[in-house]
Design a protein around this motif. Structure first.
Motif, PDB file in Angstrom:
ATOM      1  N   ILE A 151      13.042  12.998 -22.720  1.00 38.35           N
ATOM      2  CA  ILE A 151      14.137  12.515 -23.562  1.00 38.35           C
ATOM      3  C   ILE A 151      13.655  12.382 -25.007  1.00 38.35           C
ATOM      4  N   SER A 152      14.409  12.913 -25.931  1.00 37.63           N
ATOM      5  CA  SER A 152      14.031  12.825 -27.343  1.00 37.63           C
ATOM      6  C   SER A 152      14.190  11.406 -27.865  1.00 37.63           C
ATOM      7  N   ASN A 153      13.382  11.060 -28.866  1.00 34.78           N
ATOM      8  CA  ASN A 153      13.446   9.744 -29.512  1.00 34.78           C
ATOM      9  C   ASN A 153      13.417   8.625 -28.477  1.00 34.78           C
ATOM     10  N   CYS A 154      12.490   8.749 -27.551  1.00 35.10           N
ATOM     11  CA  CYS A 154      12.411   7.825 -26.410  1.00 35.10           C
ATOM     12  C   CYS A 154      10.955   7.527 -26.121  1.00 35.10           C
ATOM     13  N   SER A 155      10.674   6.309 -25.692  1.00 32.32           N
ATOM     14  CA  SER A 155       9.312   5.953 -25.332  1.00 32.32           C
ATOM     15  C   SER A 155       9.329   4.823 -24.312  1.00 32.32           C
ATOM     16  N   GLU A 156       8.245   4.713 -23.560  1.00 31.08           N
ATOM     17  CA  GLU A 156       8.129   3.758 -22.458  1.00 31.08           C
ATOM     18  C   GLU A 156       6.942   2.838 -22.687  1.00 31.08           C
ATOM     19  N   VAL A 157       7.066   1.585 -22.213  1.00 26.27           N
ATOM     20  CA  VAL A 157       5.926   0.677 -22.190  1.00 26.27           C
ATOM     21  C   VAL A 157       5.558   0.375 -20.744  1.00 26.27           C
ATOM     22  N   SER A 158       4.269   0.292 -20.490  1.00 32.53           N
ATOM     23  CA  SER A 158       3.778   0.021 -19.137  1.00 32.53           C
ATOM     24  C   SER A 158       3.654  -1.480 -18.897  1.00 32.53           C
ATOM     25  N   THR A 159       3.834  -1.865 -17.636  1.00 37.19           N
ATOM     26  CA  THR A 159       3.666  -3.268 -17.228  1.00 37.19           C
ATOM     27  C   THR A 159       2.659  -3.399 -16.084  1.00 37.19           C
ATOM     28  N   VAL A 160       1.861  -2.352 -15.877  1.00 35.02           N
ATOM     29  CA  VAL A 160       0.945  -2.356 -14.735  1.00 35.02           C
ATOM     30  C   VAL A 160      -0.061  -3.493 -14.810  1.00 35.02           C
ATOM     31  N   ASP A 161      -0.266  -4.041 -16.019  1.00 33.47           N
ATOM     32  CA  ASP A 161      -1.214  -5.144 -16.186  1.00 33.47           C
ATOM     33  C   ASP A 161      -0.513  -6.487 -16.406  1.00 33.47           C
ATOM     34  N   LEU A 162       0.809  -6.515 -16.291  1.00 34.18           N
ATOM     35  CA  LEU A 162       1.554  -7.739 -16.610  1.00 34.18           C
ATOM     36  C   LEU A 162       2.085  -8.449 -15.367  1.00 34.18           C
ATOM     37  N   VAL A 163       1.344  -8.346 -14.283  1.00 31.74           N
ATOM     38  CA  VAL A 163       1.685  -9.052 -13.048  1.00 31.74           C
ATOM     39  C   VAL A 163       0.434  -9.758 -12.553  1.00 31.74           C
ATOM     40  N   TYR A 164       0.579 -11.033 -12.238  1.00 29.60           N
ATOM     41  CA  TYR A 164      -0.562 -11.767 -11.690  1.00 29.60           C
ATOM     42  C   TYR A 164      -0.794 -11.351 -10.236  1.00 29.60           C
ATOM     43  N   PRO A 165      -2.025 -11.434  -9.733  1.00 32.16           N
ATOM     44  CA  PRO A 165      -2.306 -11.015  -8.350  1.00 32.16           C
ATOM     45  C   PRO A 165      -1.422 -11.698  -7.316  1.00 32.16           C
ATOM     46  N   TRP A 166      -1.039 -12.953  -7.585  1.00 33.31           N
ATOM     47  CA  TRP A 166      -0.231 -13.692  -6.609  1.00 33.31           C
ATOM     48  C   TRP A 166       1.261 -13.369  -6.709  1.00 33.31           C
ATOM     49  N   GLU A 167       1.638 -12.481  -7.618  1.00 35.70           N
ATOM     50  CA  GLU A 167       3.059 -12.158  -7.807  1.00 35.70           C
ATOM     51  C   GLU A 167       3.503 -10.911  -7.039  1.00 35.70           C
TER      52      GLU A 167
ATOM     53  N   ASN B 225       0.793  -1.228   0.000  1.00 38.02           N
ATOM     54  CA  ASN B 225       0.000   0.000   0.000  1.00 38.02           C
ATOM     55  C   ASN B 225       0.826   1.280   0.000  1.00 38.02           C
ATOM     56  N   ARG B 226       2.117   1.163   0.141  1.00 39.69           N
ATOM     57  CA  ARG B 226       2.947   2.369   0.064  1.00 39.69           C
ATOM     58  C   ARG B 226       3.051   2.823  -1.396  1.00 39.69           C
ATOM     59  N   ASP B 227       3.628   4.009  -1.625  1.00 35.56           N
ATOM     60  CA  ASP B 227       3.696   4.541  -2.984  1.00 35.56           C
ATOM     61  C   ASP B 227       5.122   4.876  -3.430  1.00 35.56           C
ATOM     62  N   ASN B 228       6.143   4.338  -2.722  1.00 41.01           N
ATOM     63  CA  ASN B 228       7.517   4.670  -3.126  1.00 41.01           C
ATOM     64  C   ASN B 228       7.859   4.112  -4.503  1.00 41.01           C
ATOM     65  N   ALA B 229       7.326   2.923  -4.845  1.00 42.68           N
ATOM     66  CA  ALA B 229       7.553   2.384  -6.189  1.00 42.68           C
ATOM     67  C   ALA B 229       6.736   3.154  -7.224  1.00 42.68           C
ATOM     68  N   ALA B 230       5.529   3.572  -6.829  1.00 41.90           N
ATOM     69  CA  ALA B 230       4.702   4.367  -7.741  1.00 41.90           C
ATOM     70  C   ALA B 230       5.395   5.674  -8.097  1.00 41.90           C
ATOM     71  N   ARG B 231       6.112   6.249  -7.153  1.00 42.18           N
ATOM     72  CA  ARG B 231       6.828   7.495  -7.421  1.00 42.18           C
ATOM     73  C   ARG B 231       8.007   7.260  -8.369  1.00 42.18           C
ATOM     74  N   LEU B 232       8.625   6.084  -8.290  1.00 47.95           N
ATOM     75  CA  LEU B 232       9.677   5.759  -9.258  1.00 47.95           C
ATOM     76  C   LEU B 232       9.080   5.610 -10.656  1.00 47.95           C
ATOM     77  N   ARG B 233       7.911   4.963 -10.753  1.00 47.98           N
ATOM     78  CA  ARG B 233       7.231   4.865 -12.054  1.00 47.98           C
ATOM     79  C   ARG B 233       6.903   6.256 -12.598  1.00 47.98           C
ATOM     80  N   GLU B 234       6.510   7.134 -11.711  1.00 48.78           N
ATOM     81  CA  GLU B 234       6.228   8.510 -12.121  1.00 48.78           C
ATOM     82  C   GLU B 234       7.485   9.179 -12.680  1.00 48.78           C
ATOM     83  N   GLU B 235       8.630   8.909 -12.053  1.00 52.55           N
ATOM     84  CA  GLU B 235       9.904   9.428 -12.550  1.00 52.55           C
ATOM     85  C   GLU B 235      10.237   8.868 -13.929  1.00 52.55           C
ATOM     86  N   GLN B 236       9.960   7.586 -14.123  1.00 47.26           N
ATOM     87  CA  GLN B 236      10.197   6.976 -15.431  1.00 47.26           C
ATOM     88  C   GLN B 236       9.320   7.625 -16.502  1.00 47.26           C
ATOM     89  N   PHE B 237       8.049   7.807 -16.181  1.00 45.24           N
ATOM     90  CA  PHE B 237       7.131   8.413 -17.138  1.00 45.24           C
ATOM     91  C   PHE B 237       7.581   9.839 -17.473  1.00 45.24           C
TER      92      PHE B 237
END
Length: 475
Positions: free
Chosen positions: A329-345, A311-323
């Motif tokens: 950055i020019s000629n740069c793009s990101e892909v999200s993985t927010v949906d690529l983790v199973y609930p048990w992971e 429930n903390r948000d320290n990792a969410a803040r790192l994702r925010e930094e990535q976004f």
């Protein structure tokens, strides 16, 4: 350590002079893929003053280079159009050395930490669910060649790495980076040309590990001497600069098309603005190092993980930094993985769904570098917020034809002026609108989506790509 590596370097130079025969970088070897239609750099070592003649199987042109006082030499050759025809390159300083089974195609550098390193066979309780299927179909993708750079941690930059090129087959597939393989395989199938991937990564490495000494001194407070690093960090995976020196530096002369990158977990908890600043610095440095222009840089958002507290948000803040970095950055793009983790992971730092990660990265490249202009390659993003009474109206970007599936969506929270967030009900409306309400918050002021260490949401655009996590507050 510096004295030790200086001594080893001197021994290497003496051995080169003594053998009086051209020595090639390990990257210049059988099975290599060279960047098509380019001025390709080839390099090695020889007796100082020795002339090296280079001939290729596809051209009558004779290229020459002379070994410098430090035994190094480099030559640039013109590569042909991509094809599966085996090529060869012969180096002759009086005694010929021939590199065979060379293919012309597209070459990408794959960097990062353990989620890029994770091989197709998986690790322990972190399997790749499609491994057996891929093993049985490996022969279809023999046009994919890979070279994994050994993980070497050194105080001084290393000119060479003990590596070799491998052709994808049932015998070699298990060892290749899963993310890099799925990226290369998708390009190979889409373009029908050879794809070469150079994999240079280290599990647990921080972004500082991939910066040169000058940038460490300029942008961080990290020490660089070994004794200080041993006192500050529990393991060498956290060292700044050293992974750049030993694992990335040997690749810098290779002619490539661009980069894919998957790193960030080890920087969770950094102060606001720190990671995005260093990512800007790193990408510029890598582009300058390879000296091939404004090379494309595609990278992966760190996946949901507990990091000690879901429930903390320290990792969410790192994702925010990535976004943030992806937009700076020019000629740069990101892909999200927010949906690529199973609930048990939630406790698995190496989620299993690497196939989708590699494919999403490949879609970015195919659209932007290879003229697949009709590809729907961009994930959904937050656009704007309007609040009326107790209801929040959120507009999104990159939704294409709309929400899939439409209807009620999960992953949203709302807060009032007390800054306490409560689970909210969100319903899609039209192509790109969300209507969000929360019984506990009568006067909302802020909305968050998947802005916790481990929180899964349901919003996808019509391309099946997820909405990037966001927040509308700056608390």
């Amino acid at each position: 350590m510096a004295k030790r590596y200086l001594f080893l370097t001197l021994l290497t130079c003496c051995a080169i002079v003594g053998q009086a025969k051209v020595k090639l970088s390990h990257l210049i070897s059988d099975g290599m893929v060279i960047q098509q239609n380019s001025e390709v750099r080839l390099w090695g070592w020889d007796t100082p003053g020795k002339m090296i003649k280079v001939r290729t199987s596809w051209s009558p042109t004779l290229y020459t280079a002379r070994a410098a006082a430090d035994s190094t030499w480099m030559v640039k050759i013109h590569s042909p159009k991509a094809s599966y025809k085996p090529l060869s390159i012969t180096f002759n300083d009086g005694e010929a050395t021939t590199v065979r089974n060379v293919l012309a195609g597209e070459v990408w550098l794959c960097g990062g930490q353990s989620n890029m390193e994770m091989p197709m066979r998986g690790w322990g309780t972190c399997p790749i669910p499609t491994y057996n299927e891929e093993m049985m179909n490996a022969s279809r993708y023999s046009g994919v060649h890979y070279c994994t750079i050994p993980e070497v941690c050194t105080e001084q930059p290393q000119a060479d790495a003990n590596c070799k090129w491998q052709t994808v087959s049932a015998n070699t597939l298990g060892d290749v980076s899963a993310t890099a393989y799925y990226y290369a395989r998708t390009l190979n199938a889409s373009l029908n040309i050879p794809i070469g991937i150079i994999i240079a990564c280290k599990g647990g490495s921080r972004i500082e590990g991939w910066l040169n000494k000058a940038n460490i001194k300029a942008y961080t407070k990290d020490p660089l001497d070994l004794e200080s690093l041993k006192k500050k960090y529990k393991g060498n995976w956290s060292y700044p600069n050293y992974w750049y020196n030993g694992t990335l530096y040997p690749t810098l002369k290779y002619t490539i098309k661009g980069f894919i990158f998957y790193q960030g977990c080890s920087n969770v908890g950094n102060p606001e603005g720190y990671y995005s600043r260093l990512m800007n610095v790193m990408v510029k440095q890598w582009r300058d190092d390879f000296a091939l222009g404004n090379l494309p840089f595609y990278f992966v958002e760190i996946a949901p993980h507990s990091y000690g507290n879901v429930n903390r948000d320290n990792a969410a803040r790192l994702r925010e930094e990535q976004f943030k970095a992806s937009k700076e950055i020019s000629n740069c793009s990101e892909v999200s993985t927010v949906d690529l983790v199973y609930p048990w992971e939630h406790e698995n730092i190496h989620p299993a769904q690497k196939k989708q990660v590699g494919e999403r990265l490949a879609m970015k490249a195919l659209k932007n570098q290879y003229a697949f202009t009709q590809l729907l390659a961009d994930g959904a993003e937050y656009g704007s917020l309007r609040i009326s009474n107790d209801t929040c109206f959120v507009s999104l970007k990159n939704m294409y034809m709309g929400f899939v599936p439409s209807g009620e969506q999960t992953g949203f929270e709302v807060a009032g002026s007390d800054k306490v967030f409560h689970k909210a009900k969100a319903v899609s409306s039209g192509i790109d609108k969300l209507i969000i309400t929360c019984p506990e918050v009568k006067a909302p002021v802020a909305v968050r989506y998947c802005f916790r260490n481990f929180q899964l949401g349901s919003v996808h655009n019509s391309a099946g790509l997820p909405l990037f996590p966001f927040r509308t507050d700056n608390w």
